[in-house]
Enzyme design. Structure first.
Site, mmCIF file in Angstrom:
data_model
loop_
_atom_site.group_PDB
_atom_site.id
_atom_site.type_symbol
_atom_site.label_atom_id
_atom_site.label_comp_id
_atom_site.label_asym_id
_atom_site.label_seq_id
_atom_site.Cartn_x
_atom_site.Cartn_y
_atom_site.Cartn_z
ATOM 1 N N HIS A 1 0.788 -1.238 0.000
ATOM 2 C CA HIS A 1 0.000 0.000 0.000
ATOM 3 C C HIS A 1 0.819 1.286 0.000
ATOM 4 O O HIS A 1 0.337 2.320 -0.442
ATOM 5 C CB HIS A 1 -1.023 0.013 1.151
ATOM 6 N N GLU B 1 3.406 5.306 -3.280
ATOM 7 C CA GLU B 1 3.481 6.608 -2.627
ATOM 8 C C GLU B 1 4.927 6.966 -2.253
ATOM 9 O O GLU B 1 5.371 8.077 -2.449
ATOM 10 C CB GLU B 1 2.612 6.567 -1.363
ATOM 11 N N ASP B 2 5.639 5.993 -1.716
ATOM 12 C CA ASP B 2 6.906 6.323 -1.071
ATOM 13 C C ASP B 2 8.166 5.845 -1.793
ATOM 14 O O ASP B 2 9.266 6.168 -1.364
ATOM 15 C CB ASP B 2 6.937 5.750 0.357
HETATM 16 MN MN MN Z 1 0.668 3.223 5.565
#
Ligand code: MN
Length: 750
Positions: free
Chosen positions: A85, A89-90
């Site tokens: 997840h 994003e990262d």
């Molecule tokens: Mn998270």
């Protein structure tokens, strides 16, 4: 940074992964392989990242995946997504990388999760409004699993919130209370909802949380004794009927105890020992209703029930699917005890939602998946239906959770809670009294709003101020908070006082012009003549030019006529210095005798004055002024030797001088610091002055010899108080030995 022990960390990560497998219990090798692949991929992607707590980042997604499996009961797709997840994003991986490796379905869920993260977690300046939140959840999550995984993500973040800075803790906790806990409730995830609420309370109201949990621990033993005695006859009766059952007690959560204290306005002592007895029976689905009522009957054979408190959620389940039979009965010692009766199936659904139930049923994997899919679809329909009364999120947030409080955000995303009906002005005063005093309006969710605009939970408020604004009487009608009311009252009074001071000066100037030396007599007569209740009121009107020279002249003329006032010209002379007195006594006496007042700092633009460089007075110091031939005034400290000697020579040039209390001009002053030369010394000192006290440094001189530092700092302060505070705080710095004010620094500092 300390180099991590990689072998130890590797083992730690593997342990977490094992716990995930243990919670999930995969049936098929291909499922296990898929999850393994996701784990390896995520571990690789996050390999150099760490959480705020310092632990390897990958532990977070693994824990989220474990919660998804154990607390919500979802299967492989959701576990894979939970593991991945935070990857998009990262890390450098993209959504198409995910799609290539794990397929369209997983990529779509990750996309939703990333968007939620983008909007809510990464960008702290974004204000969350309940309505937007619901809309966004629906648009982002074609698949309800997005929301469920997000809930698990939030739960793990709440469990590890200690590592976050305080302001973030508060924001995250409040958001959790406002959005995620109701969401968990809506999904029927009771255990998650309760934990989220308790954790939120722990950070938003740490003292209350501590008091409640301590009280619960303290009283646990007594409670246990009571419960054992209470359930004994019920157990006997159930065993006699050959029920297979489990009976135990559940404490109310800290959060629900707090809610009850607030709602009923009662102290902890009256709520803490609330608990419910739960009876779970193992029975076939076709018998569960009848059996639950049989249990009910066994209870009421022994204890008297409160008919008003009987809840039959078996015949008509709650909107979120909750099924159970609740009753409240009177114990032998006169205490009401709530009892919840459920079948095993009902209990599983109640605690962990439908998915958990299907998982634990040990049905075939395909059957489980179908049932979970059915449940997910049901939730989605439920979320989407707009007409269903019980499903209006906004109403639920405000009507159910926030009975008497609203949560609003600053432009920076900081959260404030205020009582219901609070306005823009309340919010301004909640931030700072000065912001309240100068508030002229606000932008609420980027729209202009007036001072009395009422705020709603989730509003983002940016206050607009103007230096020209002053608090007004009508503001009392605009506010509901005590803080704002007190401050407005104070500010109005200060405003009046300020004008009264101005008025008094004006009054005395008028009297000088007329040639009257006795202001008290005239002021008293004026008050009588024009019906003023106090001197303050009179001076206020003089300041506002409602009473002017004309009226005062007339009054004095009357006084002179009827003899209560004698007009004469006041000589401005000074008696010879008296040898027997000390010089500073003479100065003080002179100041007392001199009737004319000069306020420094207030009339900066009207009268020019200079701060003498021999003693460098700053506001708060006792000062006197010397009128120079060019009419400029030089300000000295009263204990300055230079001033004292001048005073003895040119006494007629002295004017009484005081500082006005407004801190508007920065005054140059100096501080000398001695200390031990240690790393960070300069940094600590500069930081304290410029960041903590927000002052400007003009020069910083430093000598270090034999491990001792001597430092001279010239800085601009606003008052003696200001300077004293800086000196006090500097003394607290480690390795600082001595701090003193430098009075003379005309020559370059050595
Ligand atoms: Mn998270």
């Amino acid at each position: 940074m300390v180099k991590p022990d990689t072998e130890k960390e590797r083992r730690l990560i593997v342990n977490h992964y094992r716990r995930l497998l243990h919670a999930w219990k995969p049936n098929r090798p291909e499922d296990r392989a898929l999850v393994r692949k996701a784990f390896n991929f995520a571990a690789e992607a996050h390999k150099d990242m760490r959480r705020k707590s310092g632990e390897p980042y990958i532990i977070h997604p693994v824990e989220v995946a474990r919660l998804v499996a154990s607390e919500i009961g979802l299967g492989k797709t959701s576990i894979v997504c939970a593991l991945l997840h935070d990857v998009v994003e990262d890390t450098e991986y993209t959504l198409s990388d995910i799609e290539n490796l794990f397929g369209k379905k997983v990529a779509k869920i990750i996309d939703g999760l990333t968007k939620i993260e983008d909007i809510f977690d990464k960008n702290s300046s974004y204000s969350i409004q309940a309505e937007n939140f619901k809309k966004m959840l629906l648009t982002l999550s074609d698949d309800v699993r997005v929301i469920l995984i997000k809930l698990a993500d939030r739960l793990h973040n709440m469990r590890t919130l200690d590592a976050m800075p305080k302001h973030k803790q508060l924001k995250i906790a409040s958001e959790t209370l406002m959005l995620y806990a109701p969401l968990a409730h809506r999904f029927g995830l009771y255990a998650i909802k309760t934990e989220l609420e308790d954790l939120s309370l722990k950070y938003t109201e740490p003292e209350i949380y501590k008091a409640i949990t301590e009280k619960l621990q303290e009283t646990a033993k007594d409670r246990k004794l009571f419960i054992n005695r209470f359930i004994y006859p019920i157990k006997k009766s159930l065993s006699r009927q050959n029920f297979k059952y489990e009976i135990f007690s559940r404490n109310k959560s800290a959060f629900s105890i707090w809610e009850k204290m607030k709602r009923k306005e009662i102290p902890l002592e009256e709520v803490y020992d609330l608990f419910a007895i739960r009876i779970i029976i193992d029975t076939e689905p076709e018998n569960e209703k009848v059996d639950c009522w049989k249990v009910y009957s066994s209870i009421t054979d022994n204890y008297r029930p409160n008919i008003d408190r009987l809840r039959d959620w078996i015949s008509i389940p709650k909107a979120n699917g909750y099924e159970a039979l609740h009753t409240t009965v009177m114990s032998k010692d006169g205490k009401w005890v709530e009892i919840q009766i459920r079948s095993r199936r009902m209990d599983e659904i109640a605690e962990k939602g439908f998915a958990a139930h299907w998982r634990y049923k040990n049905s075939s994997p395909t059957e489980t998946d179908t049932n979970i899919d059915r449940w997910l679809k049901r939730i989605r329909d439920m979320l989407q239906s707009n007409d269903s009364e019980s499903l209006d999120f906004v109403d639920e947030f405000q009507g159910f959770l926030f009975v008497d409080e609203i949560y609003v955000f600053t432009p920076k995303g900081e959260l404030r809670n205020l009582p219901v009906n609070s306005t823009v002005l309340d919010f301004a005063y909640a931030i700072h009294s000065e912001i309240g005093d100068t508030c002229i309006g606000a932008k609420v969710n980027h729209q202009l709003a007036s001072l009395n605009h009422r705020l709603k939970s989730g509003d983002q408020v940016e206050i607009i101020t103007s230096k020209k604004q002053v608090p007004k009487e009508e503001w009392f009608k605009y506010v509901v908070t005590g803080r704002a009311k007190t401050q407005i009252k104070y500010a109005i009074k200060e405003e009046k006082k300020k004008f009264a001071g101005e008025g008094e000066e004006k009054f005395k100037k008028y009297l000088d012009q007329i040639g009257v030396s006795d202001p008290n007599v005239v002021s008293k007569r004026l008050q009588e003549k024009y019906n003023y209740s106090s001197k303050l009121a009179l001076y206020y009107d003089i300041a506002k030019d409602l009473i002017g020279l004309k009226e005062i002249k007339a009054c004095c003329a009357e006084g002179s006529k009827s003899g209560w006032l004698s007009l004469f010209t006041r000589p401005f002379t000074k008696s010879k210095p008296e040898e027997q007195k000390t010089l500073s006594e003479i100065v003080m006496k002179e100041i007392k005798q001199n009737k004319s007042d000069f306020l420094v700092g207030d009339d900066v633009h009207k009268i020019s004055y200079d701060i003498s460089s021999c003693c460098n007075p700053i506001p708060g110091d006792d000062i006197i002024g010397f009128v120079q031939p060019d009419e400029a005034i030089i300000i000295h400290r009263t204990n300055c030797p230079e001033a004292i000697s001048q005073m003895s020579k040119y006494g007629n040039r002295i004017i009484k001088t005081k500082w006005h209390d407004k801190e508007t001009v920065g005054f140059l002053t100096g501080i000398r610091i001695n200390g031990i030369d240690k790393q960070g010394f300069i940094n600590d000192v500069v930081k304290l002055i410029t960041e903590v006290h927000n002052l400007n440094i003009r020069s910083f001189h430093l000598d270090s010899e034999g491990g001792i530092v001597n430092s001279n700092i010239l800085l601009y302060v606003y008052s003696i108080q200001n300077l004293n505070n800086v000196i006090r705080d500097l003394k607290k710095i480690q390795n600082v030995k001595k701090v003193e004010r430098i009075t003379a620094f005309k020559s370059p500092i050595k």
